[in-house]
Design a protein around this motif. Structure first.
Motif, PDB file in Angstrom:
ATOM      1  N   UNK A  83      30.363  80.512  57.450  1.00  0.00           N
ATOM      2  CA  UNK A  83      31.565  80.963  58.139  1.00  0.00           C
ATOM      3  C   UNK A  83      32.545  79.818  58.359  1.00  0.00           C
ATOM      4  N   UNK A  84      33.310  79.900  59.448  1.00  0.00           N
ATOM      5  CA  UNK A  84      34.372  78.937  59.715  1.00  0.00           C
ATOM      6  C   UNK A  84      34.164  78.235  61.048  1.00  0.00           C
ATOM      7  N   UNK A 134      38.163  73.826  63.189  1.00  0.00           N
ATOM      8  CA  UNK A 134      38.848  72.880  62.310  1.00  0.00           C
ATOM      9  C   UNK A 134      39.239  73.556  60.995  1.00  0.00           C
ATOM     10  N   UNK A 135      38.379  74.442  60.496  1.00  0.00           N
ATOM     11  CA  UNK A 135      38.733  75.223  59.302  1.00  0.00           C
ATOM     12  C   UNK A 135      39.932  76.112  59.593  1.00  0.00           C
ATOM     13  N   UNK A 136      39.963  76.677  60.801  1.00  0.00           N
ATOM     14  CA  UNK A 136      41.068  77.554  61.188  1.00  0.00           C
ATOM     15  C   UNK A 136      42.384  76.786  61.254  1.00  0.00           C
ATOM     16  N   UNK A 137      42.328  75.553  61.746  1.00  0.00           N
ATOM     17  CA  UNK A 137      43.526  74.704  61.778  1.00  0.00           C
ATOM     18  C   UNK A 137      44.055  74.496  60.365  1.00  0.00           C
ATOM     19  N   UNK A 138      43.156  74.185  59.427  1.00  0.00           N
ATOM     20  CA  UNK A 138      43.575  73.975  58.031  1.00  0.00           C
ATOM     21  C   UNK A 138      44.147  75.253  57.437  1.00  0.00           C
ATOM     22  N   UNK A 139      43.567  76.401  57.798  1.00  0.00           N
ATOM     23  CA  UNK A 139      44.036  77.686  57.271  1.00  0.00           C
ATOM     24  C   UNK A 139      45.436  78.023  57.774  1.00  0.00           C
ATOM     25  N   UNK A 140      45.740  77.636  59.018  1.00  0.00           N
ATOM     26  CA  UNK A 140      47.024  77.979  59.623  1.00  0.00           C
ATOM     27  C   UNK A 140      48.133  76.981  59.290  1.00  0.00           C
ATOM     28  N   UNK A 141      47.765  75.829  58.801  1.00  0.00           N
ATOM     29  CA  UNK A 141      48.761  74.769  58.574  1.00  0.00           C
ATOM     30  C   UNK A 141      49.921  75.213  57.686  1.00  0.00           C
TER      31      UNK A 141
END
Length: 270
Positions: A174-175, A178-185
């Motif tokens: 899963x995520x 920090x992965x979510x930050x990269x996804x939203x950038x």
């Protein structure tokens, strides 16, 4: 720049002596929530309440008689969430983003989309929904669909690891945040280019990151922020130092019930 360019406080490094708050809340020269040509307002919502109407009042007709369309810069009836009344107000172009999840799309379907005639020519489809997978909820991988009690009972070790480092912990397959930050950038870069108000209808973990991005909170604090259901968070920024926040809670007119009485949304531990 990629998310890795953010320092531990959630800010970008100083460039040419300028040290902005965060990418989405730090313009070099404009108004509200962006870096170059910034929106005057950003709205974050996990349930929709219509953004407040505003603008100078006037005596013009609400609709162009030739086209039957509302005119930008002309007044027509707008619902004011503060007074709970409809009043004539100027409409201005605005944008709408949702995730790909059915619950956010269903929430946003109540928002009208009048076609506005622009002063410089052309038309604007008001609040036309744009759907982004980047705005989807944090993916729990192998634990998707499980409650936190079930995870703690079956995978106690994983639950302890997440409590120790909620920002960096990644669900199996899963995520992590920090992965979510990269996804939203990439979306934050797009947001920075807008000059219109923007309404984002998304999910708690996702909106935690977007909210922190906009107001300049350290990213380590993002997983702890409460994003309530049935509430619109309005963020205004003047492009330099003045940042303000207003929250509009949805209240049932018949019962008087608000977010505090709607029950647990199951997102407390996201």
């Amino acid at each position: 720049r990629r998310s890795s360019d953010l320092d531990d406080s959630g800010h970008r490094p100083a460039k040419n002596g300028h040290n902005p708050r965060c990418p989405a809340s730090a313009p070099a020269a404009a108004s509200s929530s962006a870096k170059l040509a910034a929106p005057d307002r950003s709205y974050l919502a996990s349930e929709v309440v219509a953004p407040p109407g505003g603008g100078a009042l006037g005596d013009d007709e609400a609709v162009d008689p030739a086209t039957g369309r509302p005119l930008f810069g002309r007044v027509f009836s707008v619902y004011d969430v503060e007074t709970k009344t409809s009043r004539p107000a100027v409409i201005r172009p605005a944008r709408l983003w949702t995730s790909t999840m059915k619950r956010t799309i269903d929430t946003a379907r109540h928002i009208p989309h009048p076609v506005l005639e622009l002063r410089g020519g052309g038309v604007w489809h008001q609040m036309l929904p744009r759907v982004y997978r980047n705005l989807d909820e944090l993916f729990a991988g192998d634990y998707e669909g499980m409650t936190y009690d079930e995870i703690a009972e079956k995978y106690g070790g994983e639950s302890i690891l997440r409590k120790k480092d909620k920002l960096g912990y990644r669900y199996p397959r899963g995520e992590s945040y920090l992965d979510l930050i990269a996804r939203l950038d990439p979306l934050m870069h797009e947001l920075e280019s807008y000059t219109e108000p923007l309404l984002i209808v998304s999910h708690q973990a996702t909106l935690r990151i977007v909210y922190s991005y906009l107001v300049g909170l350290p990213r380590a604090e993002a997983p702890k922020i409460e994003i309530p259901l049935h509430t619109v968070i309005r963020i205004d920024w003047d492009g330099w130092n003045s940042l303000s926040e207003t929250r509009y809670e949805y209240v049932e007119e018949d019962t008087g019930e608000g977010p505090d009485t709607f029950g647990d949304d199951g997102q407390a531990f996201l």
